[in-house]
Design a protein around this motif. Structure first.
Motif, PDB file in Angstrom:
ATOM      1  N   ALA A   1       0.853  -1.189   0.000  1.00 47.03           N
ATOM      2  CA  ALA A   1       0.000   0.000   0.000  1.00 47.03           C
ATOM      3  C   ALA A   1       0.893   1.244   0.000  1.00 47.03           C
ATOM      4  O   ALA A   1       1.950   1.268   0.629  1.00 47.03           O
ATOM      5  CB  ALA A   1      -0.890   0.001   1.233  1.00 47.03           C
ATOM      6  N   PRO A   2       0.487   2.294  -0.699  1.00 51.93           N
ATOM      7  CA  PRO A   2       1.306   3.519  -0.742  1.00 51.93           C
ATOM      8  C   PRO A   2       1.142   4.351   0.533  1.00 51.93           C
ATOM      9  O   PRO A   2       0.348   5.278   0.595  1.00 51.93           O
ATOM     10  CB  PRO A   2       0.759   4.258  -1.967  1.00 51.93           C
ATOM     11  N   LYS A   3       1.866   3.946   1.599  1.00 50.66           N
ATOM     12  CA  LYS A   3       1.820   4.686   2.868  1.00 50.66           C
ATOM     13  C   LYS A   3       3.242   4.953   3.324  1.00 50.66           C
ATOM     14  O   LYS A   3       4.188   4.290   2.894  1.00 50.66           O
ATOM     15  CB  LYS A   3       1.097   3.867   3.941  1.00 50.66           C
ATOM     16  N   SER A   4       3.350   5.869   4.266  1.00 48.50           N
ATOM     17  CA  SER A   4       4.670   6.172   4.826  1.00 48.50           C
ATOM     18  C   SER A   4       5.063   5.042   5.785  1.00 48.50           C
ATOM     19  O   SER A   4       4.240   4.226   6.197  1.00 48.50           O
ATOM     20  CB  SER A   4       4.630   7.508   5.571  1.00 48.50           C
ATOM     21  N   GLY A   5       6.300   4.995   6.165  1.00 52.09           N
ATOM     22  CA  GLY A   5       6.817   3.943   7.052  1.00 52.09           C
ATOM     23  C   GLY A   5       6.114   3.922   8.388  1.00 52.09           C
ATOM     24  O   GLY A   5       5.784   2.855   8.915  1.00 52.09           O
ATOM     25  N   ASP A   6       5.896   5.112   8.994  1.00 52.86           N
ATOM     26  CA  ASP A   6       5.229   5.158  10.298  1.00 52.86           C
ATOM     27  C   ASP A   6       3.795   4.639  10.191  1.00 52.86           C
ATOM     28  O   ASP A   6       3.340   3.867  11.056  1.00 52.86           O
ATOM     29  CB  ASP A   6       5.220   6.592  10.837  1.00 52.86           C
ATOM     30  N   GLU A   7       3.103   5.088   9.160  1.00 50.42           N
ATOM     31  CA  GLU A   7       1.720   4.618   8.980  1.00 50.42           C
ATOM     32  C   GLU A   7       1.688   3.108   8.742  1.00 50.42           C
ATOM     33  O   GLU A   7       0.835   2.402   9.279  1.00 50.42           O
ATOM     34  CB  GLU A   7       1.060   5.331   7.802  1.00 50.42           C
ATOM     35  N   LEU A   8       2.638   2.638   7.951  1.00 52.17           N
ATOM     36  CA  LEU A   8       2.693   1.224   7.629  1.00 52.17           C
ATOM     37  C   LEU A   8       2.975   0.396   8.879  1.00 52.17           C
ATOM     38  O   LEU A   8       2.315  -0.613   9.133  1.00 52.17           O
ATOM     39  CB  LEU A   8       3.764   0.964   6.567  1.00 52.17           C
ATOM     40  N   ARG A   9       3.939   0.824   9.692  1.00 45.99           N
ATOM     41  CA  ARG A   9       4.249   0.105  10.922  1.00 45.99           C
ATOM     42  C   ARG A   9       3.050   0.125  11.874  1.00 45.99           C
ATOM     43  O   ARG A   9       2.751  -0.870  12.533  1.00 45.99           O
ATOM     44  CB  ARG A   9       5.490   0.706  11.590  1.00 45.99           C
ATOM     45  N   GLY A  10       2.366   1.227  11.965  1.00 46.19           N
ATOM     46  CA  GLY A  10       1.162   1.313  12.814  1.00 46.19           C
ATOM     47  C   GLY A  10       0.075   0.379  12.326  1.00 46.19           C
ATOM     48  O   GLY A  10      -0.587  -0.300  13.124  1.00 46.19           O
TER      49      GLY A  10
END
Length: 134
Positions: A33-42
Motif C-alpha cells: 500500500a502507498p503509505k509512509s513507514g510510520d503509517e505502515l508500521r502502525g
C-alpha cells in the motif's frame, strides 16, 4: 480416533490455516500500500493485535468446546458403567437363583429317592400270613 475427534481436528487445522493465510494477506496488502513507514508500521501493529486477539478468542472458544466434549464423554461413560453394573448385578441375582433352585431340587430329589428305596426294601406280605413250614 472417533468421528468427533477427527472433525474437531479438521476444524482446528482449517481455522489455523485461515488465520495464517489472513495474516499473510494482510501483511502483504500493507506492504504494497502507498503509505509512509510510520503509517505502515502502525497498520501492521494494528493488524497483528487484531489477529492475536482473534486467535486468543478462538483458542478460548476451542478450550470451552473441548471441556464440554470431555464432560459429555465422562457423563456417557458413567451412564454406560452404571448400566453395565446393573446388568451384571441382575445376571448375578439370576444365576444365584438358578443355583439355589437347582440345589433345592437336588435335595428334594435325593430325599425322594431315599424314601423310594426304603419303600422298595420293605418285605411284601400281600396280606397273607407267612407259613411256618420252613
Amino acid at each position: 480416533m472417533t468421528q468427533n475427534e477427527g472433525t474437531s481436528r479438521g476444524v482446528g487445522n482449517k481455522l489455523l490455516f485461515l488465520l495464517v493465510g489472513g495474516g499473510i494477506g494482510a501483511a502483504l496488502a500493507l506492504l504494497f500500500a502507498p503509505k509512509s513507514g510510520d503509517e505502515l508500521r502502525g497498520d501492521i501493529a494494528d493488524v497483528t493485535r487484531r489477529g492475536y486477539g482473534t486467535a486468543v478468542d478462538k483458542a478460548k472458544e476451542l478450550k470451552e468446546r473441548s471441556a464440554e466434549v470431555v464432560s459429555n464423554v465422562k457423563d456417557k461413560a458413567n451412564e454406560l458403567y452404571l448400566a453395565a453394573a446393573d446388568k451384571a448385578s441382575t445376571a448375578g441375582d439370576i444365576a444365584s437363583n438358578v443355583v439355589s433352585d437347582a440345589k433345592k431340587r437336588f435335595t428334594e430329589g435325593t430325599q425322594g429317592l431315599a424314601s423310594d428305596i426304603q419303600e422298595d426294601t420293605k418285605p411284601i406280605t400281600g396280606g397273607r400270613k407267612q407259613s411256618a413250614i420252613m
